[in-house]
Scaffold this active site. Structure first.
Site, PDB file in Angstrom:
ATOM      1  N   SER A  19       0.715  -1.269  -0.132  1.00  0.00           N
ATOM      2  CA  SER A  19      -0.021   0.004  -0.125  1.00  0.00           C
ATOM      3  C   SER A  19       0.882   1.191   0.022  1.00  0.00           C
ATOM      4  CB  SER A  19      -0.999   0.164   1.191  1.00  0.00           C
ATOM      5  OG  SER A  19      -0.100  -0.092   2.545  1.00  0.00           O
ATOM      6  N   LYS A  47     -12.252  -0.878  -0.703  1.00  0.00           N
ATOM      7  CA  LYS A  47     -11.477  -0.289  -1.310  1.00  0.00           C
ATOM      8  C   LYS A  47     -11.989  -0.136  -2.843  1.00  0.00           C
ATOM      9  CE  LYS A  47      -7.925  -0.099   1.459  1.00  0.00           C
ATOM     10  NZ  LYS A  47      -7.212  -1.078   2.564  1.00  0.00           N
ATOM     11  N   HIS A  63      -5.627  -3.849  -1.929  1.00  0.00           N
ATOM     12  CA  HIS A  63      -5.294  -3.017  -2.906  1.00  0.00           C
ATOM     13  C   HIS A  63      -5.097  -3.599  -4.197  1.00  0.00           C
ATOM     14  CE1 HIS A  63      -4.763   0.826  -0.512  1.00  0.00           C
ATOM     15  NE2 HIS A  63      -4.204  -0.170   0.144  1.00  0.00           N
TER      16      HIS A  63
HETATM   17  C1  LIG Z   1      -6.899  -1.425   4.053  1.00  0.00           C
HETATM   18  C2  LIG Z   1      -6.171  -2.563   4.301  1.00  0.00           C
HETATM   19  C3  LIG Z   1      -6.843  -3.355   5.145  1.00  0.00           C
HETATM   20  C4  LIG Z   1      -8.129  -3.239   6.251  1.00  0.00           C
HETATM   21  O1  LIG Z   1      -9.272  -3.492   5.308  1.00  0.00           O
HETATM   22  P1  LIG Z   1     -10.787  -2.858   5.837  1.00  0.00           P
HETATM   23  O2  LIG Z   1     -11.743  -3.754   5.341  1.00  0.00           O
HETATM   24  O3  LIG Z   1     -10.698  -1.540   5.523  1.00  0.00           O
HETATM   25  O4  LIG Z   1     -10.462  -3.186   7.248  1.00  0.00           O
HETATM   26  C5  LIG Z   1      -6.039  -4.547   5.242  1.00  0.00           C
HETATM   27  N1  LIG Z   1      -4.914  -4.807   4.422  1.00  0.00           N
HETATM   28  C6  LIG Z   1      -4.613  -3.763   3.869  1.00  0.00           C
HETATM   29  C7  LIG Z   1      -3.267  -4.231   3.041  1.00  0.00           C
HETATM   30  C8  LIG Z   1      -5.248  -2.760   3.664  1.00  0.00           C
HETATM   31  O5  LIG Z   1      -4.583  -1.743   2.803  1.00  0.00           O
END
Ligand SMILES: *Cc1c(COP(=O)(O)O)cnc(C)c1O
Length: 399
Positions: free
Chosen positions: A188, A247, A216
């Site tokens: 990320s 996302k 992502h």
């Molecule tokens: C955003 C994210 C999460 C968490 O996901 P949510 O559904 O928003 O709790 C987990 N792992 C990664 C790599 C993320 O970028």
């Protein structure tokens, strides 16, 4: 008799520690969106081009998702009434899981409240005493917390370094009962991709389990946004594909996809799943519509990538350093944290919303603006943003 000279102040640390963060410029200033998350959003009262949301495909504003949410709320109500395991599994929850497994081309899938709940609930069940979990050094915080909840030993391999992973595997092979390899799919902070095909191959040699956090990657990479399994053509070969609806899917909700054995194990053992209320029906209705849209409207993923390629190419030709990014996460590496913050502030003043990422999220000398592309941005929007990056990059002697 014991006498207390100064009485303990139970709450003093709250203000002290907050003040400390403010003094070191490490506090979060919450920005308020008055428009919903859109390609052009109203942020703190000002219209800006959105370049830091995770809403890659702009699905959060798609009429089919909004309709799906409304219809599910009308049919099933505002809340689910319970945790999944007791009386909170609605038919629409199971419909999402069936559709998702089909989309991911896996035998089965399971929805958690969030991706964070999936990682922190499942990882500590997969390994325990006598086992080892092996992580990429740049894994996401929710994986780190999940790993902290295990009683297993831990090892780290250098970022995307298969030689180093092999070294750790050889070292662990004879010592442990189970070996779990866990990695982000798309990282990320840098937007680079884990070499999942090679990780799976190595794992098979050592009888290790593979777990990828594709938060992502889903909706972004692989055919029609099916994620990292599709990207490397190894669907069904990753033991645990974990992801999120928060996302690119534009809603909220964690997920895992894999075998029926995995799903049966996961929902019987994950305490975050068993002991926390299930999604409101509107969430499930929007999730179903998001899968529908990905299956029937390939233009969103295409536009995301067209935008990404153009923006990255133009940034590079202006002389910006975009690091190792291979995805719609494009860091603009500035180096000095103060300069990154200054660039972000000035971009906002000029109508472009993109936030700085500084230590400890990235190395001290690798401060950056992290841009995230959105399929709803037009070529005109991108040129507007590039123009501001060029002007301010020169002002701040970055290019
Ligand atoms: C955003 C994210 C999460 C968490 O996901 P949510 O559904 O928003 O709790 C987990 N792992 C990664 C790599 C993320 O970028």
């Amino acid at each position: 008799m014991m006498t207390q000279i100064t009485k303990r102040n139970a709450n003093k640390f709250l203000k002290d520690e907050y003040d400390d963060l403010v003094k070191n410029h490490l506090e979060w200033n919450i920005r308020i969106l008055e428009s919903g998350s859109k390609p052009h959003s109203i942020v703190n009262g000002k219209e800006v081009i959105m370049m830091c949301s995770n809403n890659y495909l702009n699905l959060s504003n798609h009429p089919r998702l909004i309709k799906g949410a409304i219809e599910a709320a009308k049919k099933y109500g505002a809340g689910s009434g319970s945790v999944r395991g007791i009386a909170g599994t609605l038919k629409i929850h199971t419909e999402v899981e069936k559709r998702l497994a089909k989309f991911k081309r896996t035998e089965s899938s399971l929805i958690y409240q969030t991706g964070f709940a999936a990682n922190s609930g499942l990882i500590p069940q997969l390994v325990g005493e006598g086992d080892i979990v092996i992580s990429d050094e740049l894994n996401h915080g929710s994986i780190i917390d999940g790993v902290r909840l295990t009683k297993a030993d831990r090892a780290i391999f250098k970022h995307r370094d298969m030689g180093d992973l092999e070294r750790v595997l050889k070292d662990s092979d004879k010592k442990y009962r189970r070996i779990l390899i866990i990695t982000d799919g798309v990282f990320s902070m840098d937007g680079d991709i884990a070499p999942m095909d090679k990780i799976v191959k190595l794992a098979n040699e050592f009888g290790a389990m593979t777990y990828v956090d594709d938060a992502h990657g889903e909706g972004v990479i692989g055919e029609d946004g099916r994620g990292i399994g599709a990207h490397f053509h190894i669907e069904g070969k990753i033991d645990v594909e974990m992801g999120t609806f928060s996302k690119a899917f534009g809603v909220v909700g964690g997920l895992i996809a894999g075998s029926q054995d995995l799903v049966n194990f996961a929902y019987n053992k994950s305490r975050t799943w068993l002991l926390s209320g299930s999604h409101p029906p509107a969430v499930s209705g929007a999730q179903l519509a998001a899968i529908d849209v990905l299956e029937t409207e390939p233009e969103h993923v295409k536009r995301l990538w067209d935008n990404t390629k153009y923006f990255k190419k133009e940034l590079n030709s202006l002389g910006f350093n975009t690091g190792a990014s291979e995805t719609p996460i494009t860091p603009v590496i500035v180096g000095d944290p103060g300069k990154a913050k200054e660039l972000s502030n000035r971009l906002y003043d000029e109508g472009v919303f993109a936030l700085p990422i500084v230590f400890p999220m990235v190395a001290r000398d690798k401060a950056r603006i992290r841009t995230m592309m959105n399929a709803g941005l037009t070529p005109k929007d991108l040129d507007f943003a590039l123009d501001k990056f060029e002007k301010l990059g020169k002002q701040l002697s970055i290019i």
